[in-house]
Design an enzyme around this catalytic site. Structure first.
Site, PDB file in Angstrom:
ATOM      1  N   LEU A 179      27.304  30.830 -44.501  1.00 47.58           N
ATOM      2  CA  LEU A 179      27.084  29.623 -45.291  1.00 47.58           C
ATOM      3  C   LEU A 179      28.094  29.421 -46.427  1.00 47.58           C
ATOM      4  O   LEU A 179      28.473  30.361 -47.121  1.00 47.58           O
ATOM      5  CB  LEU A 179      25.678  29.694 -45.895  1.00 47.58           C
ATOM      6  CG  LEU A 179      25.186  28.427 -46.581  1.00 47.58           C
ATOM      7  CD1 LEU A 179      25.055  27.296 -45.576  1.00 47.58           C
ATOM      8  CD2 LEU A 179      23.844  28.690 -47.253  1.00 47.58           C
ATOM      9  N   HIS A 202      23.620  23.018 -41.068  1.00 54.43           N
ATOM     10  CA  HIS A 202      24.233  22.851 -42.388  1.00 54.43           C
ATOM     11  C   HIS A 202      25.675  22.430 -42.154  1.00 54.43           C
ATOM     12  O   HIS A 202      26.366  23.028 -41.329  1.00 54.43           O
ATOM     13  CB  HIS A 202      24.164  24.175 -43.158  1.00 54.43           C
ATOM     14  CG  HIS A 202      24.467  24.055 -44.614  1.00 54.43           C
ATOM     15  ND1 HIS A 202      25.717  23.740 -45.083  1.00 54.43           N
ATOM     16  CD2 HIS A 202      23.686  24.208 -45.717  1.00 54.43           C
ATOM     17  CE1 HIS A 202      25.682  23.705 -46.410  1.00 54.43           C
ATOM     18  NE2 HIS A 202      24.465  23.976 -46.816  1.00 54.43           N
ATOM     19  N   PHE A 204      22.668  17.698 -56.041  1.00 53.41           N
ATOM     20  CA  PHE A 204      22.681  18.176 -54.663  1.00 53.41           C
ATOM     21  C   PHE A 204      22.476  16.990 -53.738  1.00 53.41           C
ATOM     22  O   PHE A 204      22.003  15.937 -54.161  1.00 53.41           O
ATOM     23  CB  PHE A 204      21.546  19.189 -54.458  1.00 53.41           C
ATOM     24  CG  PHE A 204      22.021  20.516 -53.916  1.00 53.41           C
ATOM     25  CD1 PHE A 204      22.992  21.243 -54.573  1.00 53.41           C
ATOM     26  CD2 PHE A 204      21.478  21.039 -52.745  1.00 53.41           C
ATOM     27  CE1 PHE A 204      23.405  22.476 -54.091  1.00 53.41           C
ATOM     28  CE2 PHE A 204      21.893  22.274 -52.245  1.00 53.41           C
ATOM     29  CZ  PHE A 204      22.858  22.997 -52.914  1.00 53.41           C
ATOM     30  N   GLN A 227      18.110  22.124 -38.500  1.00 50.87           N
ATOM     31  CA  GLN A 227      19.148  21.660 -39.421  1.00 50.87           C
ATOM     32  C   GLN A 227      20.453  22.421 -39.223  1.00 50.87           C
ATOM     33  O   GLN A 227      20.488  23.647 -39.345  1.00 50.87           O
ATOM     34  CB  GLN A 227      18.692  21.833 -40.869  1.00 50.87           C
ATOM     35  CG  GLN A 227      19.753  21.363 -41.872  1.00 50.87           C
ATOM     36  CD  GLN A 227      19.202  21.272 -43.278  1.00 50.87           C
ATOM     37  OE1 GLN A 227      19.078  22.277 -43.962  1.00 50.87           O
ATOM     38  NE2 GLN A 227      18.845  20.084 -43.701  1.00 50.87           N
ATOM     39  N   GLU A 244      26.199  24.073 -50.473  1.00 50.21           N
ATOM     40  CA  GLU A 244      26.302  22.651 -50.794  1.00 50.21           C
ATOM     41  C   GLU A 244      26.690  22.471 -52.258  1.00 50.21           C
ATOM     42  O   GLU A 244      27.167  21.417 -52.660  1.00 50.21           O
ATOM     43  CB  GLU A 244      24.946  22.001 -50.510  1.00 50.21           C
ATOM     44  CG  GLU A 244      24.930  20.509 -50.556  1.00 50.21           C
ATOM     45  CD  GLU A 244      23.643  19.958 -49.920  1.00 50.21           C
ATOM     46  OE1 GLU A 244      23.200  20.526 -48.907  1.00 50.21           O
ATOM     47  OE2 GLU A 244      23.110  18.989 -50.455  1.00 50.21           O
ATOM     48  N   ARG A 261      15.630  18.553 -43.973  1.00 48.06           N
ATOM     49  CA  ARG A 261      15.325  19.095 -45.293  1.00 48.06           C
ATOM     50  C   ARG A 261      16.465  18.824 -46.262  1.00 48.06           C
ATOM     51  O   ARG A 261      17.633  18.992 -45.924  1.00 48.06           O
ATOM     52  CB  ARG A 261      15.109  20.611 -45.199  1.00 48.06           C
ATOM     53  CG  ARG A 261      14.929  21.280 -46.544  1.00 48.06           C
ATOM     54  CD  ARG A 261      14.596  22.747 -46.416  1.00 48.06           C
ATOM     55  NE  ARG A 261      15.692  23.564 -45.940  1.00 48.06           N
ATOM     56  CZ  ARG A 261      16.703  23.980 -46.698  1.00 48.06           C
ATOM     57  NH1 ARG A 261      16.780  23.632 -47.969  1.00 48.06           N
ATOM     58  NH2 ARG A 261      17.653  24.733 -46.185  1.00 48.06           N
ATOM     59  N   HIS A 320      21.167  26.366 -39.558  1.00 45.48           N
ATOM     60  CA  HIS A 320      20.799  26.888 -40.868  1.00 45.48           C
ATOM     61  C   HIS A 320      19.297  26.996 -41.069  1.00 45.48           C
ATOM     62  O   HIS A 320      18.821  27.917 -41.724  1.00 45.48           O
ATOM     63  CB  HIS A 320      21.393  25.947 -41.916  1.00 45.48           C
ATOM     64  CG  HIS A 320      21.170  26.366 -43.337  1.00 45.48           C
ATOM     65  ND1 HIS A 320      21.536  27.621 -43.790  1.00 45.48           N
ATOM     66  CD2 HIS A 320      20.656  25.719 -44.403  1.00 45.48           C
ATOM     67  CE1 HIS A 320      21.232  27.712 -45.078  1.00 45.48           C
ATOM     68  NE2 HIS A 320      20.684  26.590 -45.479  1.00 45.48           N
ATOM     69  N   ARG A 380      22.237  16.366 -45.264  1.00 47.95           N
ATOM     70  CA  ARG A 380      22.971  17.331 -44.445  1.00 47.95           C
ATOM     71  C   ARG A 380      23.198  16.861 -43.015  1.00 47.95           C
ATOM     72  O   ARG A 380      24.248  17.111 -42.431  1.00 47.95           O
ATOM     73  CB  ARG A 380      22.214  18.661 -44.429  1.00 47.95           C
ATOM     74  CG  ARG A 380      22.304  19.361 -45.767  1.00 47.95           C
ATOM     75  CD  ARG A 380      21.503  20.631 -45.800  1.00 47.95           C
ATOM     76  NE  ARG A 380      21.756  21.320 -47.072  1.00 47.95           N
ATOM     77  CZ  ARG A 380      21.149  22.432 -47.443  1.00 47.95           C
ATOM     78  NH1 ARG A 380      20.249  22.994 -46.661  1.00 47.95           N
ATOM     79  NH2 ARG A 380      21.445  23.002 -48.597  1.00 47.95           N
TER      80      ARG A 380
END
Lengths: 610, 246
Positions: free
Chosen positions: A253, A239, A124, A237, A256, A413, A378, A312
């Site tokens: 969404l 995304h 990730f 954040q 990722e 994050r 997000h 991100r």
């Protein structure tokens, strides 16, 4: 004045507000410690936003790559958070996540397996090694269902479809909360010695968001009103990959995990543009050619990671820049291609819900064609400021965990660090509440006048003759935040947002909901507006104050990270006159041991020299 | 943008009626979008449950033109443009208001199922399971608890035997435990007696309406029924039981 004897009342040692991953884990811990525990959810049990988490939960289990350990997870988290994280929280998280993940297996979770039969882990963004325990692309569902199915046998009370509309205090201490049953519109008093906020973030302040209606920032707003401080609210954040078409699903969404499994980002010229956006700090660990990225994907441990797996904030800004330069996809995003990277049956097995989501909502077959994606609001890195080990806020007896709390993730994050955050700090907040209650000299008393004022404020919305439509006012807030506090920000626009939010407050105080109190969507919307405007203002004020760009906060008028700003968090609090104050608060120096780890060379960490 | 008319049930346990609402619709819109338009423009008190709007939480279950479906995954484009779409609440559960029903019975069933009783961990502290051994229970764990299968199940919907049968959702819930490589609990007696596996007559309606495409009947309920048959109706075992007087 409400007669407290007439009001439905529950008494608990601990009231947990919010029944996503953090709230359920907190309630399980409270029950395990013998506390009389109640958990409140705005929706039905098991529907909280945790179900939307897709990619996985990060923990240095070392099942796929033995070089991993908590120190490297901690270091990745600090780097991802641009070193603005609460050092102790990032440490606790990295150290405790593996045990929290493993215990889920005893409670029924069924993660994907390695060849050896262990919990499998995937790559990730921002994580040095394959670290995310996962179940296809529905890991959040697995987490919430596991905690739900385990939780219902632990003896805590579940109060479903109840919205908390105010906290009650005895002097400085927390004494309970007032709720509203969505079903019939009647009120309920929860007397509690401690309250744990596990309410998530406030993404509904924006129109394009991956968040559901529940994400109105209730926990942050209620805590703020009760005297708690909010921190890091400027770090929101976006995304990088939300759906952009059709319009009705914009913001939904796209995990990722698509990039973790090898998906690449292309502009309308077919260029793999992420190679042009590699930040200096990450350059030594990021592939700079397609050839090296391909070797990494095929499992070469000496190859560096593809740039699509940068953090991100970096990827979201890159997509926005491509669109601004006229190189976007037809509906204003970028192309995300997995079809040409992996065989169709592999895609369907590893990303089943993405396959269905695009097939059914956008009529796109992701095993054949690229997806169109763009940034979507997000996650809130900011939230209620808490003490790291106990998770207690400034208000005695008021705790927070998960997305509702601040500190763990700093300015940005990492994907996968949210689900692990929920279970690590959910548990710790339960421990914290237990210690607090044990030391409590006397049970807090509920003051009826506070309860009456909270209830009157809510019923006024139904009782007044006329007023603005709450749905329309919500759209106005979204417009203000989208224009003034979006993915890139400027001082003058933020100032405008603050001013406009100030102007909208009287309208919120005069909104009108029609008809009866039973399951009345308009009334519920009206009540959510109170929270939305508070967190919206906190975001805008903090963003205006932070004159630099860092992680989830980008200022066009103050580009790049500024060293002096690394010394401060921005803390927002309510003033005696009701106004909102944002302040720069100096960060304590990090413990030397942690500082060494965070800034160490990766080779030294792998070799165990640090 | 064009206009479209919807017939939506309005009412509560006392009674009610269908009302027609006309709203603007655009490309890619789903039924839940149309309901939200109706809420914002015509009926702010219209009750509907929803959360994720992406087919992942199972909140917006309703009956659309008579079929149990998720409002967020049903595209308006699937229906002819001039057709008036009828939207009503799940029939199998008591009505609260408009499109919202009381599904608490389902939560009570879940509580009746004994949780996983895992065998001890290996000496190194790990649980080991092979992927091929968990594939089939992972299929059941895709369930989003929308209860569309419960709504369509004849035993619950037409015969109202909620007292006797837990329904397809909880057959695959107990199924995933019965087929779990780590579980040590003997669940066959409960599957037969308390949970009522014998009531299912395999019409496969539940499988048909599952938005997660879980093969509820063939992969879940039938294997459980077979286990019950093996245990209780195997002629040799029945004879042995008689001989032993058990």
């Amino acid at each position: 004045m409400v007669d407290l004897n007439e009001l439905q009342t529950f008494e608990h040692d601990v009231l947990v507000i919010g029944a996503g991953g953090a709230g359920l884990r907190a309630a399980i811990q409270c029950a395990a410690l013998g506390l009389d525990t109640g958990i409140v959810s705005k929706s039905l049990l098991g529907k909280a936003h945790t179900v939307m988490a897709e990619g996985g939960m990060a923990a240095a289990l070392r099942n796929v790559d033995k070089r991993d350990n908590w120190k490297i997870h901690f270091r990745d988290t600090m780097r991802g958070g641009k070193f603005l994280n609460n050092w102790r929280m990032a440490q606790l998280h990295a150290q405790q996540a593996p045990d929290r993940v493993r215990e889920l297996e005893d409670w029924g979770a069924v993660f994907d397996r390695t060849q050896d039969g262990l919990i499998n882990q995937r790559n990730f963004g921002g994580h040095r090694y394959p670290r995310l325990a996962h179940v296809g692309d529905r890991t959040g569902l697995e987490l919430i269902r596991t905690l739900q199915d385990h939780g219902v046998h632990q003896g805590f009370a579940t109060h479903m479809e109840c919205k908390i509309i105010g906290l009650v205090k005895d002097g400085d201490r927390i004494a309970g909360a007032v709720g509203l049953w969505r079903e019939h519109g009647r009120f309920v008093l929860f007397k509690a010695k401690a309250v744990i906020m596990a309410t998530g973030g406030g993404g509904r302040c924006w129109r394009v968001t991956s968040n559901s209606w529940e994400y109105s920032g209730d926990g942050a707003a209620l805590a703020y009103d009760a005297g708690a401080e909010l921190m890091d609210m400027e770090f929101t954040q976006f995304h990088p990959t939300g759906m952009v078409w059709p319009p009705s699903v914009s913001g939904v969404l796209v995990t990722e995990g698509v990039r973790g499994e090898g998906g690449i980002l292309l502009n309308n010229k077919g260029e793999r543009f992420m190679f042009n956006y590699i930040p200096e700090r990450f350059a030594p660990e990021t592939a700079d050619t397609k050839e090296e990225a391909a070797r990494w994907l095929s499992g070469d441990k000496n190859a560096r990671r593809p740039p699509e797996l940068l953090t991100r904030d970096v990827v979201a800004r890159a997509i926005r820049s491509e669109v601004q330069a006229g190189r976007g996809s037809p509906h204003g995003g970028a192309f995300l291609d997995i079809a040409n990277q992996r065989p169709a049956d592999y895609i369907k097995r590893k990303l089943p819900s993405m396959y269905h989501q695009f097939k059914e909502l956008a009529e796109v077959d992701i095993t054949k064609d690229p997806m169109e994606v763009g940034p979507t609001l997000h996650y809130f890195m900011g939230g209620i400021k808490v003490e790291a080990d106990s998770q207690m806020s400034k208000v005695p007896g008021l705790f927070a965990c998960g997305e509702a709390s601040a500190g763990m993730h700093g300015a940005n994050r990492l994907g996968g660090n949210s689900l692990s955050d929920l279970i690590v700090f959910g548990k710790l907040s339960g421990d914290g509440a237990d210690a607090y209650i044990k030391a409590l000299p006397a049970d807090p008393k509920v003051d009826g006048s506070q309860v009456s004022a909270i209830i009157k404020h809510a019923t006024d919305i139904l009782n007044r003759e006329d007023g603005p439509n709450p749905f329309v006012v919500h759209e106005e807030i979204q417009e203000i935040m989208g224009e003034g506090a979006g993915i890139v920000r400027q001082g003058d626009e933020l100032q405008t947002a603050v001013t406009k939010l100030g102007e909208i407050k009287p309208r919120i105080e005069s909104v009108k909901a029609h008809a009866a109190p039973q399951f009345n969507a308009g009334w519920h919307e009206a009540l959510d507006l109170q929270s939305l405007v508070t967190v919206g203002e906190a975001v805008a004020r903090a963003a205006l104050m932070r004159e630099e760009s860092r992680g989830g906060h980008t200022r066009l008028d103050f580009e790049g990270e500024r060293e002096e700003w690394q010394k401060y968090n921005i803390v927002v609090s309510k003033q005696p006159d009701g106004g909102m104050l944002a302040q720069k608060v100096e960060r304590p120096d990090p413990p030397e041991e942690l500082s060494k780890i965070a800034y160490a060379k990766i080779e030294d960490l792998e070799a165990g020299n640090v | 943008m064009s206009k479209r008319t919807f017939r939506i049930w309005r009412g509560d346990a006392e009674g009610g009626e269908f009302e027609e609402y006309t709203v603007e619709v655009g490309p890619g819109m789903v039924v839940l979008d149309a309901i939200h338009r109706v809420q914002a423009e015509h009926a702010s008190d219209l009750a509907v449950r929803w959360n994720c709007k992406a087919g992942k939480c199972g909140s917006c279950s309703m009956e659309i033109d008579g079929m149990p479906k998720l409002g967020c995954m049903t595209r308006l484009g699937d229906y002819p443009e001039s057709h008036t779409i009828t939207i009503q609440p799940l029939k199998t559960f008591p009505l609260i208001k408009d499109l919202v029903t009381d599904v608490s019975w389902n939560f009570a069933q879940n509580k009746r199922i004994k949780p996983l009783q895992p065998k001890p961990r290996d000496a190194d502290g790990e649980h080991r399971m092979q992927q091929e051994d968990v594939d089939r229970i992972q299929e059941f764990r895709k369930c989003i608890e929308c209860y569309l299968c419960q709504d369509t199940c004849h035993v619950l919907r037409d015969h109202d035997r909620k007292d006797a049968f837990v329904g397809p959702r909880f057959m695959i819930r107990v199924g995933q435990l019965a087929m779990h490589p780590l579980d040590t609990e003997d669940r066959i007696p409960a599957i037969k007696e308390e949970l009522g596996s014998g009531y299912c007559n395999i019409t496969r309606c539940c499988t048909e309406v599952c938005p997660e495409h879980i093969n509820i009947t063939d992969n879940g309920i039938i294997p459980l029924k077979e286990r019950v048959v093996d245990r209780y109706y195997d002629p040799i075992k029945m004879l042995l039981r008689k001989v032993r007087g058990a």
